[in-house]
Enzyme design. Structure first.
Site, PDB file in Angstrom:
ATOM      1  N   ALA A 177       3.384  -0.371  -2.356  1.00 35.38           N
ATOM      2  CA  ALA A 177       2.984  -0.855  -3.677  1.00 35.38           C
ATOM      3  C   ALA A 177       4.134  -0.713  -4.670  1.00 35.38           C
ATOM      4  O   ALA A 177       4.429  -1.620  -5.444  1.00 35.38           O
ATOM      5  CB  ALA A 177       1.764  -0.083  -4.165  1.00 35.38           C
ATOM      6  N   ILE A 205       0.836  -1.184   0.000  1.00 36.74           N
ATOM      7  CA  ILE A 205       0.000   0.000   0.000  1.00 36.74           C
ATOM      8  C   ILE A 205       0.880   1.247   0.000  1.00 36.74           C
ATOM      9  O   ILE A 205       1.884   1.313   0.713  1.00 36.74           O
ATOM     10  CB  ILE A 205      -0.979   0.006   1.200  1.00 36.74           C
ATOM     11  CG1 ILE A 205      -1.919   1.222   1.119  1.00 36.74           C
ATOM     12  CG2 ILE A 205      -0.251  -0.038   2.528  1.00 36.74           C
ATOM     13  CD1 ILE A 205      -3.097   1.151   2.073  1.00 36.74           C
ATOM     14  N   SER A 206       0.517   2.230  -0.833  1.00 39.39           N
ATOM     15  CA  SER A 206       1.246   3.484  -0.965  1.00 39.39           C
ATOM     16  C   SER A 206       2.700   3.184  -1.352  1.00 39.39           C
ATOM     17  O   SER A 206       2.936   2.499  -2.344  1.00 39.39           O
ATOM     18  CB  SER A 206       1.138   4.293   0.336  1.00 39.39           C
ATOM     19  OG  SER A 206       1.496   5.641   0.139  1.00 39.39           O
ATOM     20  N   MET A 207       3.680   3.626  -0.595  1.00 39.90           N
ATOM     21  CA  MET A 207       5.072   3.313  -0.910  1.00 39.90           C
ATOM     22  C   MET A 207       5.277   1.803  -1.069  1.00 39.90           C
ATOM     23  O   MET A 207       6.053   1.350  -1.915  1.00 39.90           O
ATOM     24  CB  MET A 207       5.986   3.834   0.184  1.00 39.90           C
ATOM     25  CG  MET A 207       7.424   3.352   0.110  1.00 39.90           C
ATOM     26  SD  MET A 207       8.314   3.760   1.628  1.00 39.90           S
ATOM     27  CE  MET A 207       9.812   2.809   1.399  1.00 39.90           C
ATOM     28  N   ALA A 249      -2.041  -1.086  -3.782  1.00 44.70           N
ATOM     29  CA  ALA A 249      -3.061  -0.175  -3.272  1.00 44.70           C
ATOM     30  C   ALA A 249      -2.501   1.220  -3.060  1.00 44.70           C
ATOM     31  O   ALA A 249      -1.357   1.393  -2.619  1.00 44.70           O
ATOM     32  CB  ALA A 249      -3.637  -0.707  -1.953  1.00 44.70           C
TER      33      ALA A 249
END
Length: 261
Positions: free
Chosen positions: A103, A99-101, A127
């Site tokens: 991903a 998720i975020s970084m 994500a």
């Protein structure tokens, strides 16, 4: 002297198992946290996941039990070291969620493994991180915000109010967050060809950074199946949206969630 059967110290630092199930799980799920985050965000995932999947959360340096270790501020050395850490896990099928970084880290890891002719993840679950093709120039977006890094932190949400209200806690978090954001802002990797593994992306409909439109760009990063799920959430998913993510991962990996997990 380390007793046989015990995990190596290096592995214990990097890899967090919040519910051991390696004897029954047919596939491992490597989970990568967001910038400024830590592996504890996946503490409940073993209870949410069916027994056939073993979630393993990756803990990067510079936080919680690795607070005294310098955080990475570039993607390439981080990927080099991460590959060495996960080598013992590659004897079994695995997938990646970030998720975020996290991903972008999962995506970079898949390319690094492919370049080195090593086993690749069965699937990527990504994500709240806009596709590489939608990146706007280099650098870090927080640098132009009012309030700088602290302003960015407040704008993005997801940080507990007790941390934002406590100067000492906030000052301890900011250096690691800054390093994490430099990992993202300086990584300009553009692969010659897309991955040949499925990508399932998740976008919050209220996410002003990784909008559904920017998340849809991940379809160009795979030559096979692409799915995009829209969740009624912002950049950081609430509990209900997180359960939807877990259910989608389980379905894609051929597992069924029962009321008892």
């Amino acid at each position: 002297m380390m007793m046989s059967g015990q995990p190596k110290i290096e592995e214990r630092r990097w890899l967090k198992r919040f519910g051991r199930r390696e004897d029954v799980a047919g596939i491992r799920l490597l989970c990568f946290h967001h910038a400024g985050g830590n592996a504890a965000m996946y503490r409940q995932w073993p209870q949410l996941m069916p027994a056939g999947i073993e979630p393993i959360a990756v803990q990067l340096p510079g936080r919680t039990d690795r607070f005294r270790e310098p955080a990475y501020d570039r993607m390439e050395p981080l990927l080099d070291d991460l590959v060495e850490v996960i080598k013992p896990l590659l004897d079994r099928p695995f997938a990646c969620y970030g998720i975020s970084m996290g991903a972008r880290l999962a995506w970079g890891l898949a390319h690094t493994l492919r370049e080195r002719a090593m086993p690749q993840p069965r699937q990527l679950f990504l994500a709240a991180n806009a596709a590489p093709s939608t990146d706007i120039g280099g650098g870090n977006e927080w640098e132009g915000l009012k309030g700088g890094l602290e302003g960015y932190l407040r704008t993005m949400g997801g940080t507990p109010e007790e941390v934002l209200a406590e100067p000492e806690l906030l000052s301890a978090l900011l250096p690691t967050l800054r390093a994490d954001l430099y990992v993202l802002g300086t990584h300009e990797f553009r692969p010659a060809s897309p991955l040949d593994i499925p990508i399932h992306a998740f976008a919050g409909t209220e996410d002003a950074s990784a909008t559904p439109e920017r998340m849809s760009g991940w379809r160009t990063e795979t030559s096979v199946r692409f799915d995009l799920d829209l969740l009624p959430s912002g950049h950081f998913f609430d509990a209900a949206s997180e359960r939807q993510v877990v259910a989608a991962i389980a379905r894609d990996l051929g597992q069924v969630i029962t009321p008892h997990g």
